[in-house]
Design a protein around this motif. Structure first.
Motif, PDB file in Angstrom:
ATOM      1  N   ALA A 107       4.051   0.498 -16.561  1.00 54.44           N
ATOM      2  CA  ALA A 107       4.283  -0.582 -15.368  1.00 54.44           C
ATOM      3  C   ALA A 107       3.685  -0.376 -14.266  1.00 54.44           C
ATOM      4  N   LEU A 108       3.281  -1.479 -13.629  1.00 54.12           N
ATOM      5  CA  LEU A 108       2.635  -1.116 -12.132  1.00 54.12           C
ATOM      6  C   LEU A 108       3.571  -0.809 -11.311  1.00 54.12           C
ATOM      7  N   GLY A 109       3.467   0.192 -10.238  1.00 55.46           N
ATOM      8  CA  GLY A 109       4.313   0.616  -9.407  1.00 55.46           C
ATOM      9  C   GLY A 109       5.107   1.992  -9.971  1.00 55.46           C
ATOM     10  N   SER A 110       5.036   2.365 -11.103  1.00 51.51           N
ATOM     11  CA  SER A 110       5.776   3.509 -11.631  1.00 51.51           C
ATOM     12  C   SER A 110       4.827   4.741 -11.266  1.00 51.51           C
ATOM     13  N   LEU A 111       5.373   5.668 -10.907  1.00 54.81           N
ATOM     14  CA  LEU A 111       4.738   6.915 -10.371  1.00 54.81           C
ATOM     15  C   LEU A 111       5.036   8.202 -11.029  1.00 54.81           C
ATOM     16  N   CYS A 112       4.126   9.274 -11.158  1.00 53.81           N
ATOM     17  CA  CYS A 112       4.248  10.605 -11.479  1.00 53.81           C
ATOM     18  C   CYS A 112       3.897  11.490 -10.449  1.00 53.81           C
ATOM     19  N   LYS A 113       4.816  12.698 -10.210  1.00 52.11           N
ATOM     20  CA  LYS A 113       4.699  13.451  -9.156  1.00 52.11           C
ATOM     21  C   LYS A 113       3.825  14.666  -9.528  1.00 52.11           C
ATOM     22  N   ILE A 114       2.745  14.995  -9.219  1.00 51.21           N
ATOM     23  CA  ILE A 114       1.886  16.103  -9.610  1.00 51.21           C
ATOM     24  C   ILE A 114       1.729  16.830  -8.227  1.00 51.21           C
ATOM     25  N   ASP A 115       2.425  17.979  -8.281  1.00 48.77           N
ATOM     26  CA  ASP A 115       2.433  18.700  -6.903  1.00 48.77           C
ATOM     27  C   ASP A 115       2.724  18.078  -5.616  1.00 48.77           C
ATOM     28  N   ASP A 116       1.738  18.346  -4.909  1.00 47.75           N
ATOM     29  CA  ASP A 116       2.087  17.448  -3.582  1.00 47.75           C
ATOM     30  C   ASP A 116       1.274  15.910  -3.744  1.00 47.75           C
ATOM     31  N   TYR A 117       1.353  15.621  -4.809  1.00 48.89           N
ATOM     32  CA  TYR A 117       0.571  14.162  -5.028  1.00 48.89           C
ATOM     33  C   TYR A 117       1.520  13.327  -5.775  1.00 48.89           C
ATOM     34  N   PHE A 118       1.354  11.942  -5.524  1.00 48.31           N
ATOM     35  CA  PHE A 118       2.109  10.824  -6.369  1.00 48.31           C
ATOM     36  C   PHE A 118       0.977  10.317  -6.962  1.00 48.31           C
ATOM     37  N   ILE A 119       0.820   9.982  -8.292  1.00 45.52           N
ATOM     38  CA  ILE A 119      -0.212   9.201  -8.840  1.00 45.52           C
ATOM     39  C   ILE A 119       0.441   8.000  -9.430  1.00 45.52           C
ATOM     40  N   ALA A 156       0.548   4.017 -11.277  1.00 46.48           N
ATOM     41  CA  ALA A 156      -0.117   2.882 -11.917  1.00 46.48           C
ATOM     42  C   ALA A 156       0.103   1.634 -10.946  1.00 46.48           C
ATOM     43  N   PHE A 157      -1.245   1.356 -10.896  1.00 48.78           N
ATOM     44  CA  PHE A 157      -1.536   0.438  -9.578  1.00 48.78           C
ATOM     45  C   PHE A 157      -2.290  -0.747 -10.219  1.00 48.78           C
ATOM     46  N   SER A 158      -3.242  -0.955 -11.197  1.00 47.81           N
ATOM     47  CA  SER A 158      -4.083  -2.085 -11.428  1.00 47.81           C
ATOM     48  C   SER A 158      -3.942  -2.324 -12.959  1.00 47.81           C
ATOM     49  N   HIS A 159      -3.990  -3.603 -13.322  1.00 48.83           N
ATOM     50  CA  HIS A 159      -4.443  -4.024 -14.618  1.00 48.83           C
ATOM     51  C   HIS A 159      -6.009  -3.702 -14.872  1.00 48.83           C
ATOM     52  N   ILE A 210       4.580  -7.150  -6.123  1.00 47.85           N
ATOM     53  CA  ILE A 210       5.802  -6.696  -7.062  1.00 47.85           C
ATOM     54  C   ILE A 210       5.283  -5.187  -7.054  1.00 47.85           C
ATOM     55  N   CYS A 211       4.020  -4.808  -7.182  1.00 47.86           N
ATOM     56  CA  CYS A 211       3.817  -3.330  -7.258  1.00 47.86           C
ATOM     57  C   CYS A 211       4.180  -2.533  -6.194  1.00 47.86           C
ATOM     58  N   LEU A 212       3.782  -3.462  -4.983  1.00 47.21           N
ATOM     59  CA  LEU A 212       4.249  -2.293  -3.613  1.00 47.21           C
ATOM     60  C   LEU A 212       5.715  -2.300  -3.675  1.00 47.21           C
ATOM     61  N   LEU A 213       6.309  -3.318  -3.999  1.00 51.94           N
ATOM     62  CA  LEU A 213       7.963  -3.208  -3.727  1.00 51.94           C
ATOM     63  C   LEU A 213       8.230  -2.305  -4.711  1.00 51.94           C
ATOM     64  N   SER A 214       7.948  -2.223  -5.959  1.00 55.28           N
ATOM     65  CA  SER A 214       8.234  -0.918  -7.013  1.00 55.28           C
ATOM     66  C   SER A 214       7.999   0.228  -6.478  1.00 55.28           C
ATOM     67  N   MET A 215       6.708   0.430  -5.986  1.00 50.40           N
ATOM     68  CA  MET A 215       6.022   1.633  -5.219  1.00 50.40           C
ATOM     69  C   MET A 215       7.296   2.271  -4.429  1.00 50.40           C
ATOM     70  N   ASN A 242      -1.367  -5.550   5.857  1.00 50.80           N
ATOM     71  CA  ASN A 242      -0.333  -6.360   6.132  1.00 50.80           C
ATOM     72  C   ASN A 242       0.698  -6.444   5.406  1.00 50.80           C
ATOM     73  N   TYR A 243       0.115  -6.712   4.019  1.00 49.34           N
ATOM     74  CA  TYR A 243       1.059  -6.711   2.727  1.00 49.34           C
ATOM     75  C   TYR A 243       1.651  -5.537   2.650  1.00 49.34           C
ATOM     76  N   ILE A 244       0.919  -4.476   2.682  1.00 55.68           N
ATOM     77  CA  ILE A 244       1.777  -2.903   2.655  1.00 55.68           C
ATOM     78  C   ILE A 244       3.005  -2.900   3.762  1.00 55.68           C
ATOM     79  N   LEU A 245       2.752  -3.229   5.162  1.00 59.57           N
ATOM     80  CA  LEU A 245       3.740  -3.187   5.875  1.00 59.57           C
ATOM     81  C   LEU A 245       5.049  -4.313   5.660  1.00 59.57           C
TER      82      LEU A 245
END
Length: 239
Positions: free
Chosen positions: A128-140, A142-145, A161-166, A203-206
């Motif tokens: 699912a877009l917006g879901s993430l996995c923590k790898i040390d001090d990084y978050f990776i 799922a962003f794009s189809h 929707i992806c940003l809101l989930s993020m 602007n969308y991010i903010l």
């Protein structure tokens, strides 16, 4: 008290000097405001710094966008070596490709959607877009189809929707450090229903952070690549 009796010529000269000074000051302020290297704003009580630079040189929990399959094959076909996730995999990740793939596939935070056997290679499990996995001090994340030709794309509604989930995912999994974001959506993503400028992406991010009502007490830094300066006017942000 004495007064200087100015002639008509003197008045015109003085007026000309004042006009030149005023125009000069205006042009200087306009140039300075249109060439800001950083800008600070506050959204939902979260202090945000927006700057140009290299995200990998920043201290904090950095977010790197992947496609919905979390591909890790950096071959300039599926993943470009010049992209942020390509650089992360080849240079900044502390694990080899096999270990990274295992960490992704066993992550409890990622939301699996289905399995899709892709004819042009790459992984098959879609997330699912917006879901993430923590790898040390990084978050990776799922962003794009990805289409049949391994090209990233999104609709504007998918992006929002992806940003809101993020924001919700980051709120759950970040551990109090400052969050470092790139300009998500710039360069690699095809919006299939609109043309979106880099300024609009910012602007969308903010805007989505404001809508989320989430407060990140440690703050957020949005780091934009130096090559994107021409498309961003930081002075307009928050005005």
């Amino acid at each position: 008290m004495s007064f200087v009796d100015l002639t008509q010529k003197d008045r015109l000269i003085l007026l000309g000097i004042l006009v030149v000074l005023s125009v000069g000051i205006y042009l200087f302020e306009l140039y300075k405001n249109n060439n800001l290297s950083s800008k600070k704003v506050v959204v939902n009580g979260t202090k945000i710094e927006i700057k140009f630079g290299d995200i990998f040189k920043e201290k904090g929990q950095k977010l790197i966008a992947f496609n919905e399959f979390f591909d890790t094959q950096v071959d300039d076909k599926i993943i470009s070596s010049g992209s942020l996730n390509g650089k992360f995999i080849k240079k900044y990740c502390n694990y080899d490709k096999k270990t990274l793939d295992e960490m992704i596939s066993h992550s409890d935070s990622l939301k699996k959607i289905d399995v899709n056997n892709r004819i042009h290679g790459g992984k098959s499990v879609r997330y699912a877009l917006g879901s993430l996995c923590k790898i040390d001090d990084y978050f990776i994340m799922a962003f794009s189809h990805f289409d049949a030709k391994n090209r990233a794309y999104l609709s504007v509604s998918d992006y929002i929707i992806c940003l809101l989930s993020m924001w919700n995912e980051l709120d759950c999994y970040y551990d109090g450090e400052k969050i470092i974001l790139p300009l998500l959506g710039s360069g690699i993503t095809r919006f299939n229903d609109a043309e979106i400028s880099d300024q609009e992406l910012l602007n969308y991010i903010l805007f989505t952070l404001q809508v989320s009502r989430i407060n990140f007490k440690s703050g957020i830094k949005i780091v934009i690549g130096e090559d994107l300066k021409k498309g961003i006017n930081l002075f307009e942000i928050g005005e």
